[in-house]
Each structure stands twice: as C-alpha cells, then as structure tokens.
Motif scaffolding. Structure first.
Motif, short mmCIF file in Angstrom:
data_model
loop_
_atom_site.label_atom_id
_atom_site.label_comp_id
_atom_site.label_asym_id
_atom_site.label_seq_id
_atom_site.Cartn_x
_atom_site.Cartn_y
_atom_site.Cartn_z
N ILE A 124 3.23 75.06 14.33
CA ILE A 124 3.83 75.15 15.66
C ILE A 124 4.76 73.97 15.86
O ILE A 124 4.37 72.81 15.68
CB ILE A 124 2.74 75.17 16.75
CG1 ILE A 124 1.68 76.25 16.43
CG2 ILE A 124 3.36 75.45 18.12
CD1 ILE A 124 0.51 76.26 17.37
N LYS A 125 6.02 74.26 16.23
CA LYS A 125 7.02 73.22 16.40
C LYS A 125 7.52 73.19 17.86
O LYS A 125 7.44 74.18 18.55
CB LYS A 125 8.19 73.43 15.46
CG LYS A 125 7.79 73.37 13.97
CD LYS A 125 8.94 73.68 13.06
CE LYS A 125 9.98 72.57 13.04
NZ LYS A 125 11.05 72.85 12.03
N ALA A 178 14.80 73.57 7.53
CA ALA A 178 16.13 73.26 7.00
C ALA A 178 17.18 73.32 8.10
O ALA A 178 18.15 72.55 8.11
CB ALA A 178 16.48 74.22 5.87
N ASN A 179 17.00 74.23 9.04
CA ASN A 179 17.97 74.40 10.12
C ASN A 179 17.92 73.28 11.14
O ASN A 179 18.97 72.82 11.62
CB ASN A 179 17.76 75.75 10.81
CG ASN A 179 18.20 76.92 9.96
OD1 ASN A 179 19.02 76.77 9.05
ND2 ASN A 179 17.63 78.09 10.21
N ASP A 180 16.70 72.84 11.51
CA ASP A 180 16.63 71.81 12.55
C ASP A 180 16.33 70.42 11.99
O ASP A 180 16.33 69.43 12.74
CB ASP A 180 15.61 72.19 13.63
CG ASP A 180 14.15 72.14 13.18
OD1 ASP A 180 13.88 71.75 12.02
OD2 ASP A 180 13.27 72.49 13.99
N GLY A 181 16.10 70.33 10.67
CA GLY A 181 15.87 69.02 10.06
C GLY A 181 14.52 68.40 10.39
O GLY A 181 14.31 67.22 10.10
N ARG A 192 -1.53 67.15 11.97
CA ARG A 192 -0.11 67.04 11.62
C ARG A 192 0.15 67.69 10.27
O ARG A 192 -0.43 67.31 9.26
CB ARG A 192 0.31 65.58 11.58
CG ARG A 192 1.79 65.36 11.21
CD ARG A 192 2.13 63.88 11.18
NE ARG A 192 3.56 63.63 10.95
CZ ARG A 192 4.07 63.14 9.82
NH1 ARG A 192 3.27 62.83 8.80
NH2 ARG A 192 5.38 62.95 9.70
N GLY A 193 1.01 68.67 10.26
CA GLY A 193 1.44 69.29 9.03
C GLY A 193 2.78 68.75 8.60
O GLY A 193 3.64 68.44 9.43
N VAL A 194 2.97 68.65 7.29
CA VAL A 194 4.25 68.24 6.71
C VAL A 194 4.60 69.22 5.60
O VAL A 194 3.75 69.54 4.76
CB VAL A 194 4.16 66.81 6.15
CG1 VAL A 194 5.42 66.48 5.35
CG2 VAL A 194 3.96 65.79 7.26
N LEU A 195 5.84 69.70 5.61
CA LEU A 195 6.32 70.57 4.55
C LEU A 195 7.19 69.79 3.59
O LEU A 195 8.15 69.14 4.02
CB LEU A 195 7.12 71.74 5.12
CG LEU A 195 7.79 72.66 4.09
CD1 LEU A 195 6.75 73.40 3.27
CD2 LEU A 195 8.76 73.63 4.75
N GLN A 240 14.21 64.96 3.14
CA GLN A 240 13.92 65.63 4.40
C GLN A 240 13.75 64.66 5.57
O GLN A 240 13.62 65.09 6.72
CB GLN A 240 12.65 66.48 4.25
CG GLN A 240 12.79 67.60 3.22
CD GLN A 240 11.47 68.24 2.84
OE1 GLN A 240 11.42 69.06 1.94
NE2 GLN A 240 10.39 67.85 3.52
N GLY A 241 13.70 63.37 5.28
CA GLY A 241 13.53 62.38 6.33
C GLY A 241 12.17 62.43 6.99
O GLY A 241 12.04 62.19 8.20
N VAL A 242 11.14 62.70 6.19
CA VAL A 242 9.80 62.79 6.74
C VAL A 242 8.88 61.86 5.97
O VAL A 242 9.04 61.65 4.76
CB VAL A 242 9.27 64.25 6.69
CG1 VAL A 242 9.03 64.70 5.25
CG2 VAL A 242 8.01 64.42 7.52
#
Length: 304
Positions: free
Chosen positions: A303-304, A274-277, A142-145, A175-177
């Motif tokens: 990969i999203k 930023a576009n898809d949150g 799991r990656g987090v930006l 970012q809600g993460v």
C-alpha cells in the motif's frame, strides 16, 4: 565456494531472542517500525502481490499440484422454505502451491531446526515448534522492492543467474531507497513475468534466477525481517554448490530464522515504483493460521 555450514554457524540467530523463540527475524519488526511504516501510505494505492489460486498455476504436478477448487453446492436442486438458495465450495491444495510463506519448520539439516529445536518435532501431526501459526499476528511493516530485472535492463533474469550482494546494493542505490532493520524485502527477477508470457510450468520449476549464498551475510547485516520474490525458491537454481540442494534455504530458515515468501507477482508494483520513484511502502501479508503447518498460502498487499 562458500560452505553453507560455516556461513550458517557464523550468521546463526539461535538464542538471539531467547531459547524458546519460534519467530526468528520477524522479531526485527517492532511496534515502532510498524507505526513508522504506516506513515508510508500516501495515496491509498493497493497492489495485490499474490498470484491466482487456480489450475493455471506454476506447479507441473508431482510433489505439489496447483489448487483444485470444487463446488459442494451450486444452489441447484435445493429446496428450502421461501426463496433461499446458496453456493459453497472447497479447495484441495498443498499449502505451498502458489504465493506462500515458508515457515521456520519447513527446512532443517543435521537433525536440527531453527533455534535448536529437534527435527523430530515435525511428524505426522505437523510441526510442534516453528510452525507457521507462530506468525499469526501477521507479517506487516515497511516493504522495500529491489527490482533486479529492471536494474539489469531485462524483462527477466535467466535460470541459473546469481543475484549478488552487489546487485542488491546497486538496485537500492539506483532506486534511491535504503534497506533498514525490520524491513520486508521483495526482490524482482522477472521470473513470474516469464511464466505469464509462456505459461510453461515445467520451465518455471526447472530452474530460476535468485540470490546466492553470499546474500545471506547481506540480509544478516541489514537485519532484514523477511525476504520474498517472484521466483519459487528465493535462491538461484541450479545452485552454486552441485553437492548441496537449497543451501540458501538451509542457512536462511534453519540458521537465521528467516521466513521466505515465494511465487509472488511483483510486476504491477514494480511498474508503479518506476513511475513515481518510490520503492518503499506499507505491506501486510499475514499467514493463514493452519495449526502446526510448515507453510501458508498468502495474498500479500503493498500500500502506497
């Protein structure tokens, strides 16, 4: 001012995964967490986080140079039966010239590497312990930006600007993460963005925004597996302690056993997030298995 030796002793992971461990915090990436991370793939959108490996990179020369690729065959003046011709090339480069992992043998102090292995284990034939090939099964999960530049409302942070634990928390909240155990955390400073704008390698390497030593506790508490960024040394430069060079490196690599990813390009991924949150994704960034090497070039994928 924090004493890096005191911080390192307090946050040490030596022995946490056994006396012979050479993988450090990558051990937080469990099979269960990899399976869960795979569920983050929703659209099949792939983001290439590596920079080009060519002569236009950020290395100004000296200790490290940009990759040099040479053709050994072009097909010209070849004579084989029938129609066959071929081209071949090869590369000469430092293993840490562009997008790369710092292995756990890359940094030491007081004659000890991660987990207490003697610094003398690194010699003319490479690192006998804690080499990058110990990560051969890959850094994946799991990656987090955490987009710190966007949090601050700037294209890039300035050289010498310290990123604090409060900044990391604020970015995650905005970012809600949530940063979880075993995560591969990418933080964006915009430093690569600046280089793409001005192409000034000397300026890129002269200093940078980055995390301060206080962030080591944050990374320890969150059980982060790996940290990576678009700057070239993860930590702020000039550093917070004028009497020490790269003290964050010393604590993260030598004491905590954390692999560091440097010189990435996070811009395309950041724009999509930023576009898809959505600031979490599946990421895969295996090193090249250079035996006994202390670092490795990489081309990380999100990969999203």
């Amino acid at each position: 001012m924090l004493d890096f030796r005191e911080v390192g002793q307090r946050l040490s992971n030596w022995g946490r995964w056994g006396p012979e461990d050479e993988r450090g915090t990558v051990n937080f990436i469990t099979p269960e967490r990899i399976v869960a991370a795979a569920q983050l793939i929703k659209r099949g959108a792939i983001f290439d986080l590596g920079i080009p490996f060519d002569g236009n990179g950020p290395q100004p020369g000296g200790n490290r140079i940009n990759p040099v690729r040479l053709m050994s065959e072009t097909g010209a003046q070849q004579s084989f039966p029938g129609a066959f011709h071929y081209a071949d090339d090869y590369v000469f480069m430092p293993l840490q010239a562009a997008s790369q992992w710092d292995g756990l043998a890359h940094v030491y102090y007081d004659d000890k590497m991660y987990n207490g292995f003697p610094a003398s284990d690194v010699g003319p034939h490479g690192a006998m312990h804690c080499s990058i090939d110990k990560m051969a099964k890959g850094i994946v999960g799991r990656g987090v930006l955490l987009d710190i530049a966007r949090l601050k409302g700037v294209d890039w942070l300035e050289a010498g600007q310290v990123i604090t634990p409060e900044d990391l928390d604020a970015a995650a909240e905005a970012q809600g993460v949530e940063v979880r155990s075993g995560d591969i955390v990418f933080f964006r400073t915009g430093w690569r963005t600046k280089f793409k704008r001005d192409g000034d390698a000397a300026s890129f390497m002269a200093g940078e925004p980055g995390i301060g030593l206080a962030c080591a506790q944050w990374l320890y508490d969150h059980e982060v597996a790996v940290i990576a960024s678009d700057n070239w040394a993860i930590e702020v430069l000039p550093g917070e302690n004028p009497n020490e060079l790269l003290d964050v490196h010393m604590v993260l690599i030598r004491d905590m056993g954390m692999t560091l990813g440097e010189i990435l390009d996070l811009d395309e991924l950041a724009e999509d997030c930023a576009n898809d949150g959505v600031y979490e994704f599946f990421t895969a960034a295996p090193p090249i298995k250079f035996t006994h090497a202390v670092g490795s070039p990489i081309n990380p994928l999100a990969i999203k």
